[in-house]
Write an enzyme that holds these catalytic residues in place. Structure first.
Site, PDB file in Angstrom:
ATOM      1  N   GLU A  27      60.500  62.884  49.742  1.00 24.65           N
ATOM      2  CA  GLU A  27      60.241  61.440  49.669  1.00 24.65           C
ATOM      3  C   GLU A  27      60.877  60.706  50.847  1.00 24.65           C
ATOM      4  O   GLU A  27      60.283  59.798  51.415  1.00 24.65           O
ATOM      5  CB  GLU A  27      60.761  60.851  48.351  1.00 24.65           C
ATOM      6  CG  GLU A  27      60.034  61.332  47.106  1.00 24.65           C
ATOM      7  CD  GLU A  27      58.561  60.967  47.085  1.00 24.65           C
ATOM      8  OE1 GLU A  27      58.153  60.070  47.854  1.00 24.65           O
ATOM      9  OE2 GLU A  27      57.806  61.602  46.328  1.00 24.65           O
ATOM     10  N   TYR A 110      60.973  53.291  44.117  1.00 24.97           N
ATOM     11  CA  TYR A 110      59.861  54.242  44.181  1.00 24.97           C
ATOM     12  C   TYR A 110      60.385  55.689  44.178  1.00 24.97           C
ATOM     13  O   TYR A 110      59.954  56.519  43.373  1.00 24.97           O
ATOM     14  CB  TYR A 110      59.000  53.980  45.429  1.00 24.97           C
ATOM     15  CG  TYR A 110      58.086  55.127  45.725  1.00 24.97           C
ATOM     16  CD1 TYR A 110      56.915  55.287  44.995  1.00 24.97           C
ATOM     17  CD2 TYR A 110      58.412  56.083  46.681  1.00 24.97           C
ATOM     18  CE1 TYR A 110      56.078  56.366  45.214  1.00 24.97           C
ATOM     19  CE2 TYR A 110      57.593  57.166  46.912  1.00 24.97           C
ATOM     20  CZ  TYR A 110      56.417  57.303  46.174  1.00 24.97           C
ATOM     21  OH  TYR A 110      55.603  58.372  46.388  1.00 24.97           O
ATOM     22  N   ASP A 128      53.429  53.104  44.300  1.00 24.90           N
ATOM     23  CA  ASP A 128      53.228  53.074  45.740  1.00 24.90           C
ATOM     24  C   ASP A 128      51.881  52.401  46.019  1.00 24.90           C
ATOM     25  O   ASP A 128      51.220  51.914  45.096  1.00 24.90           O
ATOM     26  CB  ASP A 128      53.302  54.491  46.334  1.00 24.90           C
ATOM     27  CG  ASP A 128      52.132  55.361  45.886  1.00 24.90           C
ATOM     28  OD1 ASP A 128      51.402  54.962  44.966  1.00 24.90           O
ATOM     29  OD2 ASP A 128      51.956  56.437  46.475  1.00 24.90           O
TER      30      ASP A 128
END
Ligand code: SF4
Length: 341
Positions: A27, A110, A128
């Site tokens: 990520e 997120y 997202d």
């Protein structure tokens, strides 16, 4: 979820990954990097530093060297800081609670939701761009996704529709669905599993969603106008958003950030895919038209199409007699075309 189980074949090296460290790594790498570029970096990081403890024990210089080319070095600094923080404070074991994860340096909501749901199946929805887009079209919500109200609204909605028992799988499913089916341009509506319940599709407004507030920052915009004619009438729409040409009329617009190339085949495919129009005659595709505004350059084309009948999803749109178009106020860009300038 059904689509995910049967049809989702989007491949990512970290897919199905349960190790929170690797999810976090992927990520962070992907925060400002494209997937195809980030993949090799992810694999090298995992090879060199297979665990949080390995990364925490690494020399700064060696880690920066491995990061070389990815840019935004703050991400790399945070990676090291957080790996050491976890090693010192959690004995090298990644924290398992959302609140602990989101408190880590460099980890936003997120990434925290992704780690909590993928690794620990905790009920936190990832939000997202893909998820925002899918939700805005599915529910036909016109609140701008980049406004404060929009962010709150979509985040709450994402949490509401989350499959709380299978949060990890669900999050993966909706993100992949947005990336491969409900794509920004040319979503695959015709074959979509959600078509029957998709409000955006039933109202033929998919191409207008999601709404973004910051369109004015764009310098180059591509406007493709479909002039849909049926029995002497043309589909027209009033521009209602806070944007250029507010309150003026236009034809069915497909806006893009990049140039698109249209011919008879692609126009028909597009009509079929997006508007369920199986039979149509493409009468003309105009040459490229341009208009320079103060801060924006508008380029685009006009695509004239004759329809045999009006599909259900366009029945509630405004149809105006073709020989009375002069009664409506159009922007100069359209008038230029109509007057053949
Ligand atoms: Fe997205 Fe189209 Fe499917 Fe609606 S029908 S969810 S807009 S791909």
């Amino acid at each position: 979820m059904e689509w995910h189980n049967k049809h989702n074949n989007r491949k990512m090296p970290w897919k199905g990954e349960k190790d929170p460290y690797k999810i976090w790594l992927s990520e962070v790498i992907l925060q400002q990097t494209r997937v195809d570029q980030g993949m090799a970096y992810y694999e090298r990081f995992v090879q060199n530093y297979p665990s949080v403890k390995d990364l925490a024990a690494a020399e700064d210089e060696a880690v920066f060297k491995l990061w070389e080319g990815l840019g935004y070095y703050n991400r790399c600094k945070n990676l090291l800081f957080t790996a050491r923080f976890i090693t010192e404070n959690y004995g090298g074991k990644f924290p398992t609670e959302y609140d602990e994860i989101v408190a880590l340096k460099g980890v936003g909501p997120y990434t925290a939701a992704a780690i909590a749901s993928f690794a620990f199946n905790k009920p936190f929805a990832v939000v997202d761009g893909n998820v925002f887009r899918v939700l805005s079209r599915l529910f036909a919500i016109e609140t701008a996704i980049d406004s404060t109200a929009g962010k709150q609204h979509f985040t709450a909605l994402a949490q509401e529709v989350l499959d709380k028992e299978n949060a990890g799988l669900y999050n993966q499913a909706i993100m992949d669905f947005g990336a491969t089916v409900c794509k920004p341009l040319n979503p695959q509506c015709h074959t979509c599993h959600l078509q029957k319940v998709c409000v955006g599709y039933s109202k033929a407004v998919v191409n207008k969603l999601p709404v973004k507030e910051k369109v004015l920052l764009k310098k180059n915009r591509w406007f493709y106008y479909f002039i849909l004619e049926c029995k002497g009438e043309v589909l027209v729409e009033k521009r209602v958003l806070k944007d250029i040409w507010e309150n003026l009329y236009e034809f069915y617009l497909v806006e893009s950030n990049e140039q698109l190339y249209w011919d008879d085949t692609t126009v028909k495919e597009w009509l079929h895919q997006q508007l369920s129009i199986a039979e149509a005659t493409v009468l003309a595709i105009s040459p490229l038209q341009k208009q320079q505004l103060t801060h924006q350059l508008i380029k685009g084309q006009f695509i004239k199409v004759s329809l045999f009948s009006i599909p259900n999803n366009l029945k509630h749109h405004q149809w105006h007699p073709i020989n009375q178009l002069k009664d409506l106020a159009f922007p100069k860009f359209i008038n230029q075309y109509l007057n053949g300038d």
